[in-house]
Design an enzyme around this catalytic site. Structure first.
Site, PDB file in Angstrom:
ATOM      1  N   SER A 131       4.056  -3.616 -13.285  1.00 24.50           N
ATOM      2  CA  SER A 131       4.610  -2.048 -13.424  1.00 24.50           C
ATOM      3  C   SER A 131       5.830  -1.838 -13.886  1.00 24.50           C
ATOM      4  O   SER A 131       6.864  -2.275 -13.193  1.00 24.50           O
ATOM      5  CB  SER A 131       4.406  -1.343 -12.002  1.00 24.50           C
ATOM      6  OG  SER A 131       2.861  -1.428 -11.574  1.00 24.50           O
TER       7      SER A 131
ATOM      8  N   GLU B 146      11.309   0.146 -12.712  1.00 21.63           N
ATOM      9  CA  GLU B 146      11.258  -0.769 -11.497  1.00 21.63           C
ATOM     10  C   GLU B 146      11.677  -1.925 -11.756  1.00 21.63           C
ATOM     11  O   GLU B 146      12.331  -2.431 -10.733  1.00 21.63           O
ATOM     12  CB  GLU B 146       9.580  -0.710 -11.266  1.00 21.63           C
ATOM     13  CG  GLU B 146       9.348  -1.540  -9.859  1.00 21.63           C
ATOM     14  CD  GLU B 146       8.038  -1.345  -9.241  1.00 21.63           C
ATOM     15  OE1 GLU B 146       7.471  -2.195  -8.752  1.00 21.63           O
ATOM     16  OE2 GLU B 146       7.154  -0.351  -9.446  1.00 21.63           O
TER      17      GLU B 146
ATOM     18  N   ARG C   9       9.717   0.565  -2.500  1.00 22.32           N
ATOM     19  CA  ARG C   9      10.249  -0.236  -3.592  1.00 22.32           C
ATOM     20  C   ARG C   9      11.787  -0.260  -3.403  1.00 22.32           C
ATOM     21  O   ARG C   9      12.527  -0.310  -4.415  1.00 22.32           O
ATOM     22  CB  ARG C   9       9.901   0.171  -4.882  1.00 22.32           C
ATOM     23  CG  ARG C   9       8.383   0.453  -5.224  1.00 22.32           C
ATOM     24  CD  ARG C   9       7.391  -1.076  -5.274  1.00 22.32           C
ATOM     25  NE  ARG C   9       6.218  -0.790  -5.202  1.00 22.32           N
ATOM     26  CZ  ARG C   9       5.181  -0.700  -4.375  1.00 22.32           C
ATOM     27  NH1 ARG C   9       5.778  -0.500  -2.930  1.00 22.32           N
ATOM     28  NH2 ARG C   9       4.102  -0.446  -4.442  1.00 22.32           N
TER      29      ARG C   9
END
Length: 339
Positions: free
Chosen positions: A238, A333, A167
């Protein structure tokens, strides 16, 4: 030449999937590189910071954004065949990710099906190095084109130069806030590929033949069961990254009697599902005023009509609880704006 329209004090609530209320000091939507250049000149003349915006699905807007919010709405797809039953496909940054996954399936270009139904646009995908069900963007990535904000110059970066991680990419590190991504090139296969090593996906497919179409359909069904539709219940997918822990960190986790799910990584670390950690702290389905944690998926924070500040207060409460119970720091995130 398309003349750029720039608005003042523009609402951003309809442009972020969390539907958080906020305003941009200045706002414009660009559809080609010429308009991008006009926007850069405008911002430079007024000495304004620039905030790029795509599909608005990976951002938390905690307050009004000063400067120029530049909405990248470039469209277009091109392709060229390459050796060994492969095709390189170039997407403009404003193309919707899931629509492009489905388009590629229709063309007989395979490799993206595990990434079905991920929200957002193509231009944001390399920044986040999006991934799901055993596949990451970097596995398919060839190159991208971007415009440097300070100079207006066009650059091209290949896979190695993007410095992809979990990520992560150079655009969240050394190149943060320095470039506007305009096009993304991926290498796909013209022969069906079945990537079903991810346990939940393999279990859902069972003994059926894992065609790319079935994989995409199955991923969509799993995601729809787990994740709320932002159009029905505003969310950013998320909210926390799955943390990576070392062998010693895993031992500490187990020392308090916690038998967590874990996924070994190539570098010797273990990925621990953030949703499991949050579940153990009893946050799933909890509500704090006009924000809350989704009842079916602890990794998803939802907005019932609250503000970015309220949502971040809930996120902090969750982080503190997980740190206190497990000694693990959860990292948000989505990108934070207006803070």
């Amino acid at each position: 030449m398309n003349i750029l329209e720039i608005k003042e004090n523009a609402s951003l609530q309809h442009l972020n999937s969390l539907a958080l209320p906020a305003y941009a000091e200045y706002f414009c939507s660009v559809t080609d590189t010429n308009q991008i250049q006009q926007a850069l000149v405008f911002a430079a003349d007024k000495d304004l910071p620039i905030t790029p915006m795509g599909g608005g699905s990976n951002m938390v807007i905690a307050g009004d954004i000063q400067g120029l919010v530049l909405h990248l709405d470039l469209k277009g797809i091109s392709s060229k065949p390459v050796a060994d039953n492969q095709v390189e496909v170039t997407f403009a940054a404003g193309e919707n990710w899931h629509e492009m996954v489905q388009y590629c399936l229709q063309q007989g270009w395979y490799g993206l099906e595990n990434l079905s139904l991920i929200p957002g646009n193509m231009g944001a995908a390399p920044i986040q190095n999006i991934g799901a069900y055993g596949v990451e963007l970097c596995d398919l990535f060839v190159s991208l084109q971007a415009i440097e904000i300070s100079t207006g110059e066009l650059i091209e970066l290949d896979n190695r130069q993007c410095e992809f991680g979990y990520r992560d990419s150079i655009f969240k590190q050394a190149y943060k806030d320095r470039f506007l991504i305009t096009h993304v090139c991926l290498r796909l296969s013209t022969q069906p590929i079945a990537q079903i090593q991810y346990p939940a996906l393999a279990d859902a497919i069972g003994d059926r033949t894992p065609t790319p179409e079935l994989i995409s359909e199955t991923v969509c069904r799993i995601r729809q069961q787990k994740l709320p539709d932002p159009a029905q219940l505003p969310n950013a997918g998320s909210f926390f990254k799955n943390p990576l822990v070392t062998e010693s960190g895993l031992s500490r986790l187990e020392s308090n009697g916690s038998q967590s799910p874990r996924y070994p990584q190539a570098d010797g670390t273990y990925k621990i599902p953030a949703a499991w950690l949050i579940d153990q702290c009893c946050f799933r389905g909890q509500r704090r005023g006009e924000v809350g944690v989704h009842e079916h998926q602890a990794l998803v924070l939802v907005n019932y009509g609250g503000t970015g500040a309220q949502l971040l207060a809930l996120a902090t409460e969750i982080q503190d609880a997980v740190a206190a119970k497990f000694g693990i720091a959860l990292e948000i995130e989505p990108r934070l704006y207006g803070v």
